[in-house]
Design a protein around this motif. Structure first.
Motif, mmCIF file in Angstrom:
data_model
loop_
_atom_site.group_PDB
_atom_site.id
_atom_site.type_symbol
_atom_site.label_atom_id
_atom_site.label_comp_id
_atom_site.label_asym_id
_atom_site.label_seq_id
_atom_site.Cartn_x
_atom_site.Cartn_y
_atom_site.Cartn_z
ATOM 1 N N ILE A 99 0.834 -1.205 0.000
ATOM 2 C CA ILE A 99 0.000 0.000 0.000
ATOM 3 C C ILE A 99 0.869 1.256 0.000
ATOM 4 N N VAL A 100 1.920 1.251 0.831
ATOM 5 C CA VAL A 100 2.810 2.411 0.930
ATOM 6 C C VAL A 100 3.526 2.656 -0.392
ATOM 7 N N ILE A 101 4.029 1.587 -1.008
ATOM 8 C CA ILE A 101 4.730 1.715 -2.291
ATOM 9 C C ILE A 101 3.779 2.224 -3.370
ATOM 10 N N PHE A 102 2.560 1.699 -3.375
ATOM 11 C CA PHE A 102 1.561 2.157 -4.363
ATOM 12 C C PHE A 102 1.261 3.638 -4.157
ATOM 13 N N PHE A 103 1.109 4.049 -2.905
ATOM 14 C CA PHE A 103 0.780 5.441 -2.602
ATOM 15 C C PHE A 103 1.909 6.376 -3.030
ATOM 16 N N ARG A 104 3.172 5.970 -2.787
ATOM 17 C CA ARG A 104 4.304 6.798 -3.223
ATOM 18 C C ARG A 104 4.301 6.943 -4.746
ATOM 19 N N GLY A 105 4.009 5.863 -5.437
ATOM 20 C CA GLY A 105 3.915 5.923 -6.889
ATOM 21 C C GLY A 105 2.764 6.801 -7.346
ATOM 22 N N TYR A 106 1.640 6.723 -6.633
ATOM 23 C CA TYR A 106 0.465 7.529 -6.978
ATOM 24 C C TYR A 106 0.775 9.018 -6.864
ATOM 25 N N ILE A 107 1.397 9.415 -5.757
ATOM 26 C CA ILE A 107 1.736 10.822 -5.548
ATOM 27 C C ILE A 107 2.682 11.319 -6.639
ATOM 28 N N LEU A 108 3.687 10.499 -6.953
ATOM 29 C CA LEU A 108 4.651 10.864 -7.988
ATOM 30 C C LEU A 108 3.966 10.994 -9.346
ATOM 31 N N GLY A 109 3.121 10.019 -9.682
ATOM 32 C CA GLY A 109 2.421 10.031 -10.962
ATOM 33 C C GLY A 109 1.473 11.204 -11.083
ATOM 34 N N PHE A 110 0.768 11.518 -9.991
ATOM 35 C CA PHE A 110 -0.170 12.630 -10.020
ATOM 36 C C PHE A 110 0.562 13.961 -10.198
ATOM 37 N N THR A 111 1.646 14.143 -9.433
ATOM 38 C CA THR A 111 2.397 15.398 -9.486
ATOM 39 C C THR A 111 2.980 15.642 -10.872
ATOM 40 N N VAL A 112 3.692 14.638 -11.374
ATOM 41 C CA VAL A 112 4.307 14.775 -12.699
ATOM 42 C C VAL A 112 3.239 14.879 -13.777
ATOM 43 N N GLY A 113 2.193 14.071 -13.669
ATOM 44 C CA GLY A 113 1.126 14.087 -14.655
ATOM 45 C C GLY A 113 0.448 15.441 -14.742
ATOM 46 N N PHE A 114 0.188 16.058 -13.593
ATOM 47 C CA PHE A 114 -0.477 17.366 -13.583
ATOM 48 C C PHE A 114 0.407 18.428 -14.234
ATOM 49 N N LEU A 115 1.699 18.404 -13.906
ATOM 50 C CA LEU A 115 2.619 19.379 -14.491
ATOM 51 C C LEU A 115 2.711 19.218 -16.002
ATOM 52 N N VAL A 116 2.775 17.980 -16.456
ATOM 53 C CA VAL A 116 2.906 17.723 -17.898
ATOM 54 C C VAL A 116 1.634 18.107 -18.641
ATOM 55 N N VAL A 117 0.477 17.712 -18.088
ATOM 56 C CA VAL A 117 -0.805 17.990 -18.751
ATOM 57 C C VAL A 117 -1.087 19.488 -18.818
ATOM 58 N N GLU A 118 -0.822 20.197 -17.732
ATOM 59 C CA GLU A 118 -1.201 21.611 -17.662
ATOM 60 C C GLU A 118 -0.141 22.563 -18.219
ATOM 61 N N PHE A 119 1.132 22.160 -18.192
ATOM 62 C CA PHE A 119 2.194 23.078 -18.616
ATOM 63 C C PHE A 119 3.014 22.551 -19.794
ATOM 64 N N GLY A 120 2.658 21.375 -20.306
ATOM 65 C CA GLY A 120 3.314 20.852 -21.503
ATOM 66 C C GLY A 120 4.807 20.628 -21.341
ATOM 67 N N ILE A 121 5.578 21.077 -22.325
ATOM 68 C CA ILE A 121 7.025 20.884 -22.323
ATOM 69 C C ILE A 121 7.676 21.547 -21.111
ATOM 70 N N LYS A 122 7.219 22.750 -20.759
ATOM 71 C CA LYS A 122 7.787 23.455 -19.613
ATOM 72 C C LYS A 122 7.536 22.685 -18.323
ATOM 73 N N GLY A 123 6.341 22.107 -18.210
ATOM 74 C CA GLY A 123 6.025 21.297 -17.037
ATOM 75 C C GLY A 123 6.872 20.038 -16.979
ATOM 76 N N SER A 124 7.130 19.455 -18.153
ATOM 77 C CA SER A 124 7.969 18.256 -18.231
ATOM 78 C C SER A 124 9.396 18.567 -17.781
ATOM 79 N N ILE A 125 9.919 19.698 -18.238
ATOM 80 C CA ILE A 125 11.276 20.099 -17.863
ATOM 81 C C ILE A 125 11.346 20.400 -16.369
ATOM 82 N N PHE A 126 10.309 21.066 -15.856
ATOM 83 C CA PHE A 126 10.259 21.380 -14.426
ATOM 84 C C PHE A 126 10.270 20.087 -13.602
ATOM 85 N N ALA A 127 9.438 19.118 -13.993
ATOM 86 C CA ALA A 127 9.378 17.843 -13.282
ATOM 87 C C ALA A 127 10.711 17.102 -13.378
ATOM 88 N N LEU A 128 11.318 17.165 -14.566
ATOM 89 C CA LEU A 128 12.573 16.460 -14.800
ATOM 90 C C LEU A 128 13.700 16.968 -13.902
#
Length: 208
Positions: A99-128
Motif C-alpha cells: 500500500i505504501v509503495i503504491f501510494f508513493r507511486g500515486y503521488i509521484l504520478g499525479f504530481t508529474v502528470g499534472f505538471l505535464v498535462v497543464e504546462f506541456g514541455i515546460k512542465g515536463s522540464i520542471f518535473a525532470l
C-alpha cells in the motif's frame, strides 16, 4: 568497496522476485496517479493551477531555506521507511508495504502528470529537473526497504515452527542493518532536494 558492491548485487539477485513485485506496484501507482489527473473537476484543477502559478510567481523573490527543506525531506522519507520497516517486522502486516509503495507511486504520478498535462514541455522540464533528481535515489531506496521487509516477513512465516531464538535475532539484526544502510540513501536524497533542486527550481521558473 568492491565487497559492498558484490554483496549488494547478490542481495538484489536473491530478491529479484520481490523487486519485480514492488516495482510493478510502484508503476501501477504512477499510472493511477497520472490517470487521476484527468478525473479532476474544473474547480479542483483551477485551485491547483492557482497554487502552482502563485508558487512560480513568488519563488524568485523567496529565499528558500535549504536546511529546512533538507530536514523536511529526510523526515518525510524516514517516516515512510519506518512504516515499511515496522510492517515487515510485525510480519502479518507486511501487505501494508504494498500500500505504501503504491501510494508513493500515486503521488509521484499525479504530481508529474499534472505538471505535464497543464504546462506541456515546460512542465515536463520542471518535473525532470526539480522532482526527478532526488527520486532517482528515493524510489530505489524505498523499494529496497520494502523488499527487505517482505523478505523478512515471508522468511519468518515460512520458518516460524523451526526457527530458533538465536536464528531469529540474527536475522532481525541483519534486517535492521539493511534498513539503516538504505536509509543512508534517503539522507543523501534529502541533501539533493534541499540544496540542489531549489537551484533548478529557481532557474526553471524564470522561463515558465
Amino acid at each position: 568497496m568492491n565487497y559492498l558492491i558484490i554483496k549488494l548485487a547478490d542481495y538484489m539477485k536473491r530478491n529479484l522476485g520481490y523487486y519485480f513485485i514492488l516495482s510493478f506496484i510502484l508503476v501501477a501507482g504512477v499510472i493511477a496517479g497520472s490517470v487521476s489527473v484527468k478525473l479532476l473537476s474544473d474547480p479542483q484543477k483551477q485551485e491547483l493551477l492557482n497554487y502552482i502559478e502563485l508558487f512560480f510567481t513568488n519563488v524568485q523573490n523567496v529565499n528558500i531555506d535549504s536546511s529546512t527543506v533538507f530536514y523536511a525531506s529526510v523526515l518525510n522519507n524516514l517516516k515512510t521507511a519506518l512504516v515499511i520497516c515496522l510492517a515487515g517486522l510485525l510480519v502479518i502486516s507486511f501487505p501494508v508495504i504494498l500500500i505504501v509503495i503504491f501510494f508513493r507511486g500515486y503521488i509521484l504520478g499525479f504530481t508529474v502528470g499534472f505538471l505535464v498535462v497543464e504546462f506541456g514541455i515546460k512542465g515536463s522540464i520542471f518535473a525532470l529537473l526539480s522532482i526527478l533528481p532526488q527520486n532517482i535515489i528515493i524510489i530505489p531506496a524505498i523499494i529496497s526497504i520494502g523488499v527487505t521487509g517482505m523478505y523478512f516477513a515471508v522468511t519468518v512465516i515460512k520458518n516460524r515452527r523451526r526457527m530458533h531464538q538465536d536464528g531469529y535475532f540474527s536475522m532481525l539484526l541483519s534486517y535492521m542493518l539493511s534498513n539503516l544502510f538504505f536509509c543512508f540513501f534517503l539522507i543523501l536524497a534529502g541533501l539533493i532536494e534541499g540544496y540542489i533542486s531549489p537551484l533548478f527550481i529557481k532557474l526553471i521558473t524564470s522561463y515558465i
